[in-house]
Motif scaffolding. Structure first.
Motif, short mmCIF file in Angstrom:
data_model
loop_
_atom_site.label_atom_id
_atom_site.label_comp_id
_atom_site.label_asym_id
_atom_site.label_seq_id
_atom_site.Cartn_x
_atom_site.Cartn_y
_atom_site.Cartn_z
N VAL A 95 23.31 -62.05 4.67
CA VAL A 95 23.99 -61.67 5.91
C VAL A 95 25.08 -60.67 5.54
O VAL A 95 26.03 -61.01 4.84
N HIS A 96 24.94 -59.45 6.00
CA HIS A 96 25.94 -58.41 5.76
C HIS A 96 26.72 -58.17 7.06
O HIS A 96 26.11 -58.07 8.13
N GLY A 97 28.04 -58.06 6.94
CA GLY A 97 28.84 -57.86 8.15
C GLY A 97 28.69 -59.04 9.09
O GLY A 97 28.84 -60.19 8.68
N SER A 98 28.39 -58.74 10.37
CA SER A 98 28.03 -59.79 11.34
C SER A 98 29.07 -60.89 11.40
O SER A 98 28.77 -62.07 11.26
N GLY A 99 30.34 -60.50 11.63
CA GLY A 99 31.44 -61.46 11.57
C GLY A 99 31.28 -62.67 12.46
O GLY A 99 31.50 -63.81 12.03
N SER A 100 30.88 -62.46 13.71
CA SER A 100 30.71 -63.60 14.63
C SER A 100 29.64 -64.54 14.13
O SER A 100 29.79 -65.77 14.19
N LEU A 101 28.55 -63.98 13.64
CA LEU A 101 27.46 -64.80 13.11
C LEU A 101 27.91 -65.55 11.87
O LEU A 101 27.60 -66.74 11.71
N VAL A 102 28.65 -64.89 10.99
CA VAL A 102 29.13 -65.55 9.77
C VAL A 102 30.01 -66.75 10.12
O VAL A 102 29.87 -67.84 9.54
N ARG A 103 30.91 -66.56 11.08
CA ARG A 103 31.77 -67.68 11.49
C ARG A 103 30.94 -68.83 12.04
O ARG A 103 31.22 -70.01 11.76
N TRP A 104 29.91 -68.52 12.81
CA TRP A 104 29.05 -69.55 13.39
C TRP A 104 28.24 -70.25 12.29
O TRP A 104 28.14 -71.48 12.27
N LEU A 105 27.68 -69.48 11.38
CA LEU A 105 26.91 -70.07 10.27
C LEU A 105 27.79 -70.97 9.42
O LEU A 105 27.38 -72.06 9.01
N PHE A 106 29.00 -70.49 9.14
CA PHE A 106 29.94 -71.26 8.33
C PHE A 106 30.30 -72.56 9.04
O PHE A 106 30.34 -73.64 8.41
N GLY A 107 30.58 -72.48 10.33
CA GLY A 107 30.93 -73.67 11.10
C GLY A 107 29.81 -74.68 11.18
O GLY A 107 30.06 -75.87 11.35
N ASN A 108 28.56 -74.20 11.08
CA ASN A 108 27.40 -75.08 11.13
C ASN A 108 26.86 -75.44 9.75
O ASN A 108 25.75 -75.96 9.63
N GLN A 109 27.65 -75.16 8.72
CA GLN A 109 27.34 -75.52 7.34
C GLN A 109 25.97 -75.00 6.89
O GLN A 109 25.21 -75.68 6.20
N LEU A 110 25.71 -73.75 7.25
CA LEU A 110 24.44 -73.12 6.87
C LEU A 110 24.61 -72.09 5.76
O LEU A 110 23.63 -71.52 5.29
N VAL A 111 25.85 -71.87 5.32
CA VAL A 111 26.12 -70.87 4.29
C VAL A 111 26.11 -71.52 2.91
O VAL A 111 26.78 -72.53 2.69
N ASP A 112 25.37 -70.93 1.99
CA ASP A 112 25.30 -71.44 0.62
C ASP A 112 26.23 -70.70 -0.33
O ASP A 112 26.70 -71.27 -1.32
N GLU A 113 26.50 -69.44 -0.03
CA GLU A 113 27.32 -68.64 -0.94
C GLU A 113 28.02 -67.54 -0.15
O GLU A 113 27.44 -66.95 0.76
N ILE A 114 29.28 -67.28 -0.51
CA ILE A 114 30.10 -66.28 0.17
C ILE A 114 30.54 -65.24 -0.85
O ILE A 114 31.14 -65.58 -1.87
N THR A 115 30.23 -63.98 -0.56
CA THR A 115 30.74 -62.89 -1.38
C THR A 115 31.76 -62.11 -0.56
O THR A 115 31.44 -61.61 0.52
N LEU A 116 32.97 -62.02 -1.07
CA LEU A 116 34.04 -61.27 -0.41
C LEU A 116 34.39 -60.04 -1.24
O LEU A 116 34.72 -60.16 -2.42
N LEU A 117 34.31 -58.88 -0.62
CA LEU A 117 34.80 -57.65 -1.23
C LEU A 117 36.13 -57.35 -0.55
O LEU A 117 36.17 -56.95 0.62
N THR A 118 37.23 -57.61 -1.26
CA THR A 118 38.57 -57.51 -0.68
C THR A 118 39.21 -56.19 -1.09
O THR A 118 39.37 -55.90 -2.28
N TYR A 119 39.59 -55.41 -0.07
CA TYR A 119 40.15 -54.08 -0.30
C TYR A 119 41.67 -54.16 -0.33
O TYR A 119 42.28 -54.88 0.47
N PRO A 120 42.31 -53.40 -1.21
CA PRO A 120 43.77 -53.46 -1.35
C PRO A 120 44.47 -52.70 -0.22
O PRO A 120 45.06 -51.63 -0.43
N VAL A 121 44.41 -53.25 0.98
CA VAL A 121 45.03 -52.64 2.14
C VAL A 121 45.34 -53.73 3.16
O VAL A 121 44.59 -54.70 3.28
N VAL A 122 46.46 -53.60 3.84
CA VAL A 122 46.81 -54.45 4.98
C VAL A 122 46.58 -53.60 6.22
O VAL A 122 47.31 -52.63 6.46
N VAL A 123 45.58 -53.94 7.01
CA VAL A 123 45.22 -53.13 8.18
C VAL A 123 46.18 -53.39 9.34
O VAL A 123 46.54 -52.49 10.09
N GLY A 124 46.60 -54.64 9.50
CA GLY A 124 47.64 -54.93 10.48
C GLY A 124 47.17 -55.16 11.90
O GLY A 124 47.97 -55.50 12.78
#
Length: 205
Positions: free
Chosen positions: A133-162
């Motif tokens: 699952v790439h992007g798809s923030g709403s879907l990711v939150r739903w999958l996570f809430g329903n315990q369907l996610v096995d692995e999470i990869t976070l690419l964290t950028y050095p910026v505060v968007v605000g």
């Protein structure tokens, strides 16, 4: 298949409008395009390797339409030759969780509607390596809430968007995470891979 989520996120948790300036202006968002100036060759190589591991892709509708309009039918698509991201997206099956999409134009796309949780569990039960699952923030939150996610990869950028939509809501399920991989690029992009590990432990005193 293992369901993995791959998310580009700012230090303050923003996922909205990371690519193009006008990619997603919902809610009056005016700071689009914050990730690309920090996305370096090391990040590109890593992401290409991630896409090449996929046996199938699962999208929410908005991300699907962005990808279809670029990697699929658009200028970044199959005409990009041996680009690993283009090759993966245009040769592997794609699934979209949507109650409104009826006529997807991107080849090898299946729309999941109705009982999406059951459909995702059925996909996960198929043989293979990764259902990504790439992007798809709403879907990711739903999958996570329903315990369907096995692995999470976070690419964290050095910026505060605000401003903008965050990866996780202000309130939601609490989950412990096990770190299984970590690295950083020369531009300060950090990459962490986590697996959900049950409920967190809290201090009692």
């Amino acid at each position: 298949m293992k369901l993995t989520t791959i998310t580009h996120v700012s230090v303050d948790g923003v996922t909205q409008g990371l690519g193009a300036v006008d990619e997603d202006r919902r809610g009056g968002f005016e700071r689009g395009g914050w990730a690309l100036p920090l996305f370096d060759d090391e990040g590109e190589t890593f992401l290409g390797q991630v896409f090449q591991r996929a046996d199938a892709f699962l999208f929410g509708r908005r991300t699907y339409e962005i990808f279809a309009g670029s990697w699929g039918t658009g200028s970044w698509g199959a005409d990009q030759g041996n680009n690993p991201i283009s090759m993966a997206l245009n040769t592997q099956p794609k699934y979209v969780a949507s109650a409104t999409l009826t006529d997807p134009q991107w080849a090898d796309t299946t729309v999941l509607s109705g009982d999406v949780a059951a459909a995702v569990r059925e996909l996960k039960a198929k043989p293979g390596g990764e259902l990504q699952v790439h992007g798809s923030g709403s879907l990711v939150r739903w999958l996570f809430g329903n315990q369907l996610v096995d692995e999470i990869t976070l690419l964290t950028y050095p910026v505060v968007v605000g401003q903008g939509t965050r990866l996780f809501p202000p309130t939601g399920p609490d989950t412990a995470l096990e770190l299984v991989g970590s690295r950083a690029t020369s531009n300060g992009l950090t990459i962490q891979v986590y697996r959900p590990a049950g409920r967190p432990r809290y201090a009692t005193a």
